[in-house]
Design a protein around this motif. Sequence first.
Motif, PDB file in Angstrom:
ATOM      1  N   UNK A 162       0.985  -1.149   0.117  1.00 10.68           N
ATOM      2  CA  UNK A 162       0.077   0.062   0.028  1.00 10.68           C
ATOM      3  C   UNK A 162       0.828   1.395   0.093  1.00 10.68           C
ATOM      4  N   UNK A 163       0.534   2.235  -0.664  1.00 10.57           N
ATOM      5  CA  UNK A 163       1.231   3.526  -0.926  1.00 10.57           C
ATOM      6  C   UNK A 163       1.402   4.457   0.330  1.00 10.57           C
ATOM      7  N   UNK A 164       0.703   4.114   1.208  1.00 12.73           N
ATOM      8  CA  UNK A 164       0.799   5.042   2.516  1.00 12.73           C
ATOM      9  C   UNK A 164       1.588   4.281   3.531  1.00 12.73           C
ATOM     10  N   UNK A 165       1.994   2.882   3.360  1.00 10.97           N
ATOM     11  CA  UNK A 165       2.762   2.421   4.103  1.00 10.97           C
ATOM     12  C   UNK A 165       4.215   2.419   3.879  1.00 10.97           C
ATOM     13  N   UNK A 166       5.279   2.875   4.911  1.00 13.70           N
ATOM     14  CA  UNK A 166       6.517   3.108   4.650  1.00 13.70           C
ATOM     15  C   UNK A 166       7.420   1.837   4.619  1.00 13.70           C
ATOM     16  N   UNK A 182       7.013  -2.808   5.659  1.00 16.27           N
ATOM     17  CA  UNK A 182       6.419  -3.831   6.178  1.00 16.27           C
ATOM     18  C   UNK A 182       7.043  -4.275   7.371  1.00 16.27           C
ATOM     19  N   UNK A 183       6.406  -4.365   8.730  1.00 14.16           N
ATOM     20  CA  UNK A 183       7.379  -4.964   9.771  1.00 14.16           C
ATOM     21  C   UNK A 183       6.970  -6.396  10.160  1.00 14.16           C
ATOM     22  N   UNK A 184       5.938  -6.741   9.669  1.00 15.82           N
ATOM     23  CA  UNK A 184       5.412  -8.325  10.075  1.00 15.82           C
ATOM     24  C   UNK A 184       4.939  -8.776   8.614  1.00 15.82           C
ATOM     25  N   UNK A 185       5.399  -9.856   8.130  1.00 14.96           N
ATOM     26  CA  UNK A 185       4.758 -10.178   7.054  1.00 14.96           C
ATOM     27  C   UNK A 185       3.600 -11.047   7.287  1.00 14.96           C
ATOM     28  N   UNK A 186       2.767 -11.335   6.159  1.00 12.20           N
ATOM     29  CA  UNK A 186       1.368 -12.005   6.244  1.00 12.20           C
ATOM     30  C   UNK A 186       1.859 -13.410   6.565  1.00 12.20           C
ATOM     31  N   UNK A 187       2.972 -13.984   6.205  1.00 18.60           N
ATOM     32  CA  UNK A 187       3.420 -15.470   6.229  1.00 18.60           C
ATOM     33  C   UNK A 187       3.917 -15.566   7.708  1.00 18.60           C
ATOM     34  N   UNK A 188       4.639 -14.673   8.373  1.00 18.69           N
ATOM     35  CA  UNK A 188       4.947 -14.550   9.786  1.00 18.69           C
ATOM     36  C   UNK A 188       3.957 -14.586  10.662  1.00 18.69           C
ATOM     37  N   UNK A 238       8.169   1.588  19.103  1.00 11.39           N
ATOM     38  CA  UNK A 238       7.082   2.601  19.283  1.00 11.39           C
ATOM     39  C   UNK A 238       6.866   3.387  18.002  1.00 11.39           C
ATOM     40  N   UNK A 239       6.148   2.707  17.110  1.00 14.40           N
ATOM     41  CA  UNK A 239       5.872   3.307  15.467  1.00 14.40           C
ATOM     42  C   UNK A 239       4.452   3.340  15.516  1.00 14.40           C
ATOM     43  N   UNK A 240       3.832   3.900  14.754  1.00 16.19           N
ATOM     44  CA  UNK A 240       2.297   3.830  14.599  1.00 16.19           C
ATOM     45  C   UNK A 240       2.383   2.634  13.374  1.00 16.19           C
ATOM     46  N   UNK A 241       1.528   1.375  13.604  1.00 16.91           N
ATOM     47  CA  UNK A 241       1.528   0.464  12.851  1.00 16.91           C
ATOM     48  C   UNK A 241      -0.178   0.430  12.349  1.00 16.91           C
ATOM     49  N   UNK A 242       0.069  -0.376  11.168  1.00 19.49           N
ATOM     50  CA  UNK A 242      -1.401  -0.550  10.544  1.00 19.49           C
ATOM     51  C   UNK A 242      -1.400  -1.931   9.899  1.00 19.49           C
ATOM     52  N   UNK A 293      -5.257  -4.774   5.179  1.00 21.48           N
ATOM     53  CA  UNK A 293      -4.101  -4.967   4.958  1.00 21.48           C
ATOM     54  C   UNK A 293      -3.554  -6.304   5.550  1.00 21.48           C
ATOM     55  N   UNK A 294      -2.983  -7.183   4.609  1.00 19.32           N
ATOM     56  CA  UNK A 294      -2.840  -8.618   5.152  1.00 19.32           C
ATOM     57  C   UNK A 294      -1.499  -8.714   6.324  1.00 19.32           C
ATOM     58  N   UNK A 295      -1.056  -7.489   6.226  1.00 16.93           N
ATOM     59  CA  UNK A 295       0.545  -7.431   6.953  1.00 16.93           C
ATOM     60  C   UNK A 295       0.606  -6.514   7.825  1.00 16.93           C
ATOM     61  N   UNK A 296       1.584  -6.198   8.890  1.00 20.71           N
ATOM     62  CA  UNK A 296       1.456  -5.135   9.601  1.00 20.71           C
ATOM     63  C   UNK A 296       2.553  -4.196   9.235  1.00 20.71           C
ATOM     64  N   UNK A 297       2.331  -2.876   8.996  1.00 16.90           N
ATOM     65  CA  UNK A 297       3.158  -2.021   8.301  1.00 16.90           C
ATOM     66  C   UNK A 297       3.195  -0.812   8.940  1.00 16.90           C
ATOM     67  N   UNK A 298       4.391  -0.216   8.684  1.00 18.15           N
ATOM     68  CA  UNK A 298       4.435   1.300   9.406  1.00 18.15           C
ATOM     69  C   UNK A 298       3.855   2.406   8.589  1.00 18.15           C
ATOM     70  N   UNK A 299       2.900   3.236   9.093  1.00 15.68           N
ATOM     71  CA  UNK A 299       2.523   4.412   8.172  1.00 15.68           C
ATOM     72  C   UNK A 299       3.376   5.301   8.115  1.00 15.68           C
ATOM     73  N   UNK A 300       3.225   6.087   6.800  1.00 15.90           N
ATOM     74  CA  UNK A 300       4.405   7.128   6.581  1.00 15.90           C
ATOM     75  C   UNK A 300       3.732   8.298   7.446  1.00 15.90           C
ATOM     76  N   UNK A 301       4.726   8.936   8.028  1.00 14.33           N
ATOM     77  CA  UNK A 301       4.464   9.995   8.773  1.00 14.33           C
ATOM     78  C   UNK A 301       3.357  10.965   8.226  1.00 14.33           C
ATOM     79  N   UNK A 302       3.762  11.328   6.992  1.00 11.09           N
ATOM     80  CA  UNK A 302       2.924  12.365   6.431  1.00 11.09           C
ATOM     81  C   UNK A 302       1.318  12.210   6.361  1.00 11.09           C
ATOM     82  N   UNK A 303       0.824  10.782   6.418  1.00  8.56           N
ATOM     83  CA  UNK A 303      -0.341  10.387   6.627  1.00  8.56           C
ATOM     84  C   UNK A 303      -1.048  11.018   7.865  1.00  8.56           C
ATOM     85  N   UNK A 304      -0.433  10.948   8.963  1.00  9.89           N
ATOM     86  CA  UNK A 304      -1.029  11.533  10.185  1.00  9.89           C
ATOM     87  C   UNK A 304      -0.599  12.729  10.879  1.00  9.89           C
ATOM     88  N   UNK A 305       0.247  13.185  10.190  1.00  9.61           N
ATOM     89  CA  UNK A 305       0.933  14.562  10.450  1.00  9.61           C
ATOM     90  C   UNK A 305       0.251  15.955  10.261  1.00  9.61           C
TER      91      UNK A 305
END
Length: 178
Positions: A2-6, A8-14, A149-153, A166-178
Motif C-alpha cells: 500500500x502506498x501509505x505504508x513506509x 512492512x514490519x511483519x509479513x503475512x506469512x509470519x 514505538x511506531x504507529x502501525x496499521x 492489509x494482510x501484513x503489519x506495516x508502519x504508516x508514513x508520517x505524512x499521513x497522520x501529521x
Amino acid sequence: MNNDVKEILISEDSIKEKVKELGQRISKDYEGESVFLIGILKGSVPFMADLMREITIPVTMDFMAVSSYGNGTSSTGVVRILKDLDFEIKDKNIIIVEDIIDSGITLSYLVDYLKNRGPKNIEIAALLTKPERNKVKVDAKYIGYEVPDKFVVGYGLDYAEKYRNLPYIGVLKEEIYK
Ligand code: IMP
Ligand code: MG
C-alpha cells in the motif's frame, strides 16, 4: 505494498505462523476444557478469525466494543463501553483477544470490568505489544510480537478506520497522520 505504508514490519506469512503457534498453546493450556474468546472490536477481527480456527478445543465467542482513542494516534486514557457482552461469563475460561497493547489502559480496564462477573479466569491474547509505551501493567499471557514505538496499521489495526484490511503489519508514513 500500500502506498501509505513506509515499511512492512511483519509479513503475512509470519503472522500466519505466529497465530498458529498461539492457537496451539491455547489448545494445550486448556486441554479438556473450553474457552470463551472475547474479541475487542474492531481491531481484533482478523486476529480473532484466524486464532479461533487454530484452536482445537471447544470455543465460544463474543465481541465488545470500547472506545479509548477517537481518530488520533495516542490514548486519551478514557475507556467507554460501546457494546457489552451478549452472554454471561460466570465460571468460564475467558481470553480477551486484542490487536495491540499500547498504554495498556484499555485492557487493564477491561480485565477489572469483566472480573466482577465471576469468570473462572481471564487471560489476554494480544497480537502486538509496544513495550516502550506500556504505562499500565497488563499481564498478557499470549503475545504475538513486541513492536517498536511506531504507529502501525494492517491486520485489523487502523488509522482513522483505514488499512484494517492489509494482510501484513506495516508502519504508516508520517505524512499521513501529521
Ligand atoms: P491502549 O489502551 O493505549 O493500550 O490502546 C489500545 C488501542 O489503541 C488498540 O486497541 C488500538 O486500537 C489502538 N492503537 C494503539 N497503538 C496503535 C497503533 O500503532 N496502530 C493502530 N492502533 C493503535
Ligand atoms: Mg483502533
